[in-house]
Design an enzyme around this catalytic site. Sequence first.
Site, short mmCIF file in Angstrom:
data_model
loop_
_atom_site.label_atom_id
_atom_site.label_comp_id
_atom_site.label_asym_id
_atom_site.label_seq_id
_atom_site.Cartn_x
_atom_site.Cartn_y
_atom_site.Cartn_z
N TYR A 239 11.25 9.47 -37.72
CA TYR A 239 10.85 10.01 -36.42
C TYR A 239 12.23 10.55 -35.45
O TYR A 239 13.08 9.80 -35.28
CB TYR A 239 9.94 9.24 -35.81
CG TYR A 239 9.33 10.03 -34.69
CD1 TYR A 239 8.29 11.10 -34.84
CD2 TYR A 239 9.86 9.98 -33.39
CE1 TYR A 239 7.52 11.79 -33.69
CE2 TYR A 239 9.18 10.58 -32.36
CZ TYR A 239 8.19 11.48 -32.41
OH TYR A 239 7.63 12.07 -31.71
N TRP B 277 13.88 13.64 -32.34
CA TRP B 277 13.80 14.83 -31.88
C TRP B 277 14.92 15.88 -32.49
O TRP B 277 15.06 17.09 -32.32
CB TRP B 277 13.76 15.06 -30.44
CG TRP B 277 12.46 15.27 -29.96
CD1 TRP B 277 11.33 14.46 -30.07
CD2 TRP B 277 11.82 16.49 -29.08
NE1 TRP B 277 10.16 14.73 -29.60
CE2 TRP B 277 10.43 15.93 -28.88
CE3 TRP B 277 12.37 17.50 -28.66
CZ2 TRP B 277 9.55 17.00 -28.02
CZ3 TRP B 277 11.63 18.41 -27.89
CH2 TRP B 277 10.29 18.06 -27.80
N1 MGD Z 1 8.51 3.03 -23.50
C1 MGD Z 1 8.73 4.23 -23.91
N2 MGD Z 1 9.09 4.64 -25.07
C2 MGD Z 1 8.93 5.95 -25.68
C3 MGD Z 1 8.10 6.87 -25.05
C4 MGD Z 1 7.79 6.37 -23.69
O1 MGD Z 1 7.00 7.20 -22.95
N3 MGD Z 1 7.62 5.18 -23.42
N4 MGD Z 1 8.18 8.13 -25.33
C5 MGD Z 1 8.14 8.46 -26.68
C6 MGD Z 1 8.28 9.80 -27.33
S1 MGD Z 1 7.11 10.68 -26.67
C7 MGD Z 1 9.18 10.05 -27.99
S2 MGD Z 1 9.08 11.86 -28.51
C8 MGD Z 1 10.39 9.39 -28.59
C9 MGD Z 1 11.68 10.05 -28.68
O2 MGD Z 1 12.49 9.35 -29.54
P1 MGD Z 1 13.60 10.09 -30.34
O3 MGD Z 1 13.46 11.51 -30.69
O4 MGD Z 1 14.01 9.28 -31.53
O5 MGD Z 1 14.65 10.07 -29.15
P2 MGD Z 1 15.97 11.14 -29.36
O6 MGD Z 1 16.94 10.29 -28.31
O7 MGD Z 1 15.89 12.48 -28.94
O8 MGD Z 1 16.75 10.87 -30.73
C10 MGD Z 1 17.38 11.97 -31.34
C11 MGD Z 1 18.50 11.31 -32.06
O9 MGD Z 1 19.15 12.49 -32.78
C12 MGD Z 1 20.45 12.34 -32.60
N5 MGD Z 1 20.77 13.81 -33.18
C13 MGD Z 1 20.98 14.86 -32.46
N6 MGD Z 1 21.19 16.11 -33.13
C14 MGD Z 1 21.40 15.45 -34.41
C15 MGD Z 1 21.67 16.20 -35.66
O10 MGD Z 1 21.77 17.25 -35.46
N7 MGD Z 1 21.74 15.45 -36.78
C16 MGD Z 1 21.58 14.01 -36.55
N8 MGD Z 1 21.66 13.43 -37.94
N9 MGD Z 1 21.06 13.54 -35.44
C17 MGD Z 1 21.08 14.01 -34.64
C18 MGD Z 1 20.56 12.17 -31.14
O11 MGD Z 1 22.10 11.68 -31.05
C19 MGD Z 1 19.78 11.00 -31.01
O12 MGD Z 1 20.08 9.57 -31.16
O13 MGD Z 1 10.67 8.29 -27.60
C20 MGD Z 1 9.26 7.41 -27.52
N10 MGD Z 1 9.45 6.18 -26.96
N1 MGD Z 2 13.21 15.56 -19.04
C1 MGD Z 2 12.60 15.16 -20.06
N2 MGD Z 2 11.40 15.90 -20.43
C2 MGD Z 2 10.79 15.67 -21.46
C3 MGD Z 2 11.17 14.77 -22.33
C4 MGD Z 2 12.38 13.90 -22.05
O1 MGD Z 2 12.79 12.86 -22.65
N3 MGD Z 2 12.93 14.35 -21.00
N4 MGD Z 2 10.45 14.28 -23.43
C5 MGD Z 2 9.40 15.23 -23.89
C6 MGD Z 2 8.55 14.86 -24.78
S1 MGD Z 2 8.90 14.25 -26.36
C7 MGD Z 2 7.23 14.47 -24.40
S2 MGD Z 2 6.15 13.88 -25.77
C8 MGD Z 2 6.85 14.64 -23.10
C9 MGD Z 2 5.87 13.62 -22.58
O2 MGD Z 2 5.17 13.87 -21.52
P1 MGD Z 2 4.62 12.88 -20.97
O3 MGD Z 2 3.89 11.83 -21.55
O4 MGD Z 2 3.44 13.44 -19.83
O5 MGD Z 2 5.73 12.46 -19.64
P2 MGD Z 2 6.01 11.09 -19.15
O6 MGD Z 2 7.38 11.39 -18.11
O7 MGD Z 2 6.27 9.93 -19.88
O8 MGD Z 2 4.74 10.68 -18.20
C10 MGD Z 2 4.36 11.79 -16.91
C11 MGD Z 2 3.94 11.12 -15.91
O9 MGD Z 2 2.55 10.40 -16.25
C12 MGD Z 2 2.45 9.46 -15.32
N5 MGD Z 2 1.57 8.42 -15.85
C13 MGD Z 2 1.84 7.21 -16.70
N6 MGD Z 2 0.91 6.53 -17.12
C14 MGD Z 2 -0.15 7.07 -16.27
C15 MGD Z 2 -1.76 6.67 -16.27
O10 MGD Z 2 -2.14 5.86 -16.99
N7 MGD Z 2 -2.46 7.43 -15.85
C16 MGD Z 2 -1.82 8.59 -14.93
N8 MGD Z 2 -2.99 9.21 -14.23
N9 MGD Z 2 -0.79 8.77 -14.94
C17 MGD Z 2 0.04 8.07 -15.58
C18 MGD Z 2 3.67 8.88 -14.85
O11 MGD Z 2 3.75 8.53 -13.30
C19 MGD Z 2 4.50 9.96 -15.42
O12 MGD Z 2 5.80 10.42 -14.65
O13 MGD Z 2 7.84 14.91 -22.14
C20 MGD Z 2 8.73 15.81 -22.41
N10 MGD Z 2 9.63 16.28 -21.67
MO MO Z 3 7.53 12.94 -27.35
#
Ligand code: MGD
Ligand code: MGD
Ligand code: MO
Length: 793
Positions: free
Chosen positions: A128, A130
């Site tokens: 998993y 991005w």
């Molecule tokens: N506590 C908490 N944890 C969360 C979340 C949260 O809200 N709270 N959010 C979750 C969510 S929504 C998501 S999507 C995940 C994201 O989790 P990830 O998608 O695993 O996070 P990234 O940092 O985007 O990891 C991408 C990795 O790929 C590497 N990479 C980039 N380009 C390439 C390439 O071309 N080739 C290879 N081999 N590697 C590459 C980057 O260096 C990086 O280490 O985290 C989750 N974790």
């Molecule tokens: N800059 C930036 N943008 C991103 C990403 C990133 O890593 N960086 N990741 C992308 C990815 S993979 C994803 S999946 C999306 C995720 O999108 P989201 O999951 O919506 O993003 P978050 O910033 O984790 O949360 C948004 C807000 O929800 C509020 N929140 C948290 N818990 C609760 C709750 O229980 N109730 C309510 N009402 N509000 C709450 C918090 O204040 C938080 O700032 O973002 C995407 N956009």
């Molecule tokens: Mo995500």
Amino acid sequence: MSSEPTGSGPTGSGTDRSDGAHWRPHSTHWGAFRARTEDGALRVVPRPGDPDPSPILGNVASAVGHRARVLRPAVRRGWWEDGPGPDDRRGTDDHVEVGWDEVLDRLAGELARVRDGFGPAAIYGGSYGWASAGRFHHAQSQLHRFLNLAVGGYTRSVGSYSGAAAEVVLRHVLGPSETVSKGPVTWDQVAAHTDTVLAFGGMALKNSAVGGGGISTHVERDAMRAAAARGARFVLVGPLRDDLPAEASAEWIAVPPGSDTALVLGMLHTLVSERLHDSAFLDRYCVGWDQLVRYLDGSADGTVRDAAWAAGRTGLDPATITGLARSAARGRTLVTVAQSLQRAEFGEQPVWAAIALAAALGRIGLPGSGFVYGLGSIGHYGRRRVAVPIAALPQGTNPVRSVIPVARIADMLLHPGEQFDHDGRRLRYPHVRLAYWAGGNPFHHHQDLGRLRRAVRRLDTLVVHEPAWTATARHADVVLPSTWTIEREDIGAGPFDPVMTAMHRLADPPGEARDDYTIFSALADRLGAGAAFTEGRTAREWLAHLYGTTRAALAAAGLPAPSFDRFWEDGELALPQLPDDGGILAAFRADPESAPLPTPSGRIEIGSATVAGFGLADAPGHPAWFPPTDVPDARHPLWLVANQPATRLHSQLDFGAHSAARKVRGREVLRMHPADAAARGVDDGDLVRVANDRGACLAAVAVTDRILRGVVQLPTGAWFDPADPAAPVPFCVHGNPNVLTRDVGTSSLAQGCTGQHTAVEVARWDGPVPPVRAYEPPVPVRPARSIVDRDRS
Ligand SMILES: Nc1nc2c(c(=O)[nH]1)N[C@H]1C(S)=C(S)[C@@H](COP(=O)(O)OP(=O)(O)OC[C@H]3O[C@@H](n4cnc5c(=O)[nH]c(N)nc54)[C@H](O)[C@@H]3O)O[C@H]1N2
Ligand SMILES: Nc1nc2c(c(=O)[nH]1)N[C@H]1C(S)=C(S)[C@@H](COP(=O)(O)OP(=O)(O)OC[C@H]3O[C@@H](n4cnc5c(=O)[nH]c(N)nc54)[C@H](O)[C@@H]3O)O[C@H]1N2
Ligand SMILES: [Mo]
């Protein structure tokens, strides 16, 4: 990026050759851009015409030559010397550099050993993450193709960290169609039609700036500004004031994490008892409303879930809840739910409850009204779908049936053979011996990193392709240096963005880094499947081949269909979009008999017989309130919101200039209410220790009244940096909240990630300040051998 000088920037949409040093187009998940080399350094400017580019572009140039890059293949000493097997040295052992040929020989042999000895299901290839925005060099696609064609399959994962709980609920309630949940309400409709936006979790611009495959034009800020200027009212429900931009002029209903379902149920009770609900809509378009009413009015179980009941669970005044319900019943109301709400315990419920609320308001299927999941959470939503296909790398067929919900990775490794529930099925964890990651960072994305470390120690072998020395690389047995996107050519495109970008190569790969494609080609060769994997194509030939799918569709539609070479020269290509007509939901509203939803009943399933039939104690057949269990108590009195970082995408380029400049004393910033800070003798800029029973981390405090009292916020993405890698309870000196979060599923229905919330205590840190070593490579840096030297040796 508004601080970037624009006078000397690129002017056209494509490559600009007028001034010698070419502006070359490229794209990332956080935006398309142009770059050229000036005085030996890469200069990056936003794509011309993007009205609101993401400041995260400020991290891109830092990838060039950064010391955290992996320069040569490296192996963990214990694995290289003692062979594969469970090993508690993972995470503390050192790494040594080895040559490409010797490591590829050894890895091909290890893949064959595991497959032949235990079957391909013993290889976990979910991987998993991005990765990068390009279509061809998309690391997971490369890995999956390789495992299917050269190894014989793998255990895969389903669902996402982003929205696993919502994905399951949306499928049961609205049907298995992305266009129902993501398609129907666009930003254009919000700007033109919506009267009230009820945004649970807000619509933070920092989040909508990001979209898989890249965003050419960031439209959200202007859309909210236009809607507000027309008189639309924005209501932000959530713990953080900044989750809606100033342009929306929002009212803030501050509620603690995890309480939204209670609030929505209280609002629904008000609508029913005041007869403000739309019975005609509910009768014609929905099933199961009566079940929900019995749950609301107490006839189901004796508990009346009215505004007073909801007040007790949200900390709001009952009058605020009834007032919110009454105002939502007036005019064109749009209910949105940020993804964050469902990345939490019982995260299925707020999504289902919000759909029920929108149904009771009776405006689903009308422009700018009803329900839309995740609008503003990410750049995919609220945009018209591209009307031509965009090819992905074909992945072959995976003959292995074994599958896990994506966030159950540590459970799988710690409990092989045990049973678990997922979406109404009882499954069994396979016994995985080898995990292969490319394009993801589990030591970023997973919860309870101490537990994850125990889990990966059970493996025989952990392999990762990485551009940088992330915490995952530091735990891996085999670390293969991959290029990062700017070091290769690719095509940037996604199903919701109207521009395809010719991603030109902008920099040389560092050291001996290779493209994932090159690495997998060499491994496939060793496994006797080289020709099947490459189909005889170079990377450039693959790009032209994939582009051909879109070009053929354009030509068939009678639209301009430039040759690949022409597209490459132009730098980008405008893609046609589907009309903004509300799609399936609008047709359903026009006539539910002839255009039923793809659900069992053909209607919106406010009550789902399917889900009820699963008989799950933690997810009944209608939206329901379950109080979260990982909540503040006397020892850990503060909620922690661990949300997405504003300064980067997840952990990617955490060392980049923009991300680094927003740390304080090198640590991630924790936001805290003035009263909570005062109670702990903490001032702005102080370092604090954030702790619970699972772990602890250091962070720098920003005191602000833009957060609800009793809640602190620490974004994800600071690279895990344990003070003592051998300590059983991790103490991260850099500020990674996943040492604190809990590793349990949302419920036995979806088993999604629950990383968004936990409970902590915060105390001022007066001890010695340990250095941040996250970006120091664990292998001694030596100058890369030149190609001439390599040829001689
Ligand atoms: N506590 C908490 N944890 C969360 C979340 C949260 O809200 N709270 N959010 C979750 C969510 S929504 C998501 S999507 C995940 C994201 O989790 P990830 O998608 O695993 O996070 P990234 O940092 O985007 O990891 C991408 C990795 O790929 C590497 N990479 C980039 N380009 C390439 C390439 O071309 N080739 C290879 N081999 N590697 C590459 C980057 O260096 C990086 O280490 O985290 C989750 N974790
Ligand atoms: N800059 C930036 N943008 C991103 C990403 C990133 O890593 N960086 N990741 C992308 C990815 S993979 C994803 S999946 C999306 C995720 O999108 P989201 O999951 O919506 O993003 P978050 O910033 O984790 O949360 C948004 C807000 O929800 C509020 N929140 C948290 N818990 C609760 C709750 O229980 N109730 C309510 N009402 N509000 C709450 C918090 O204040 C938080 O700032 O973002 C995407 N956009
Ligand atoms: Mo995500």
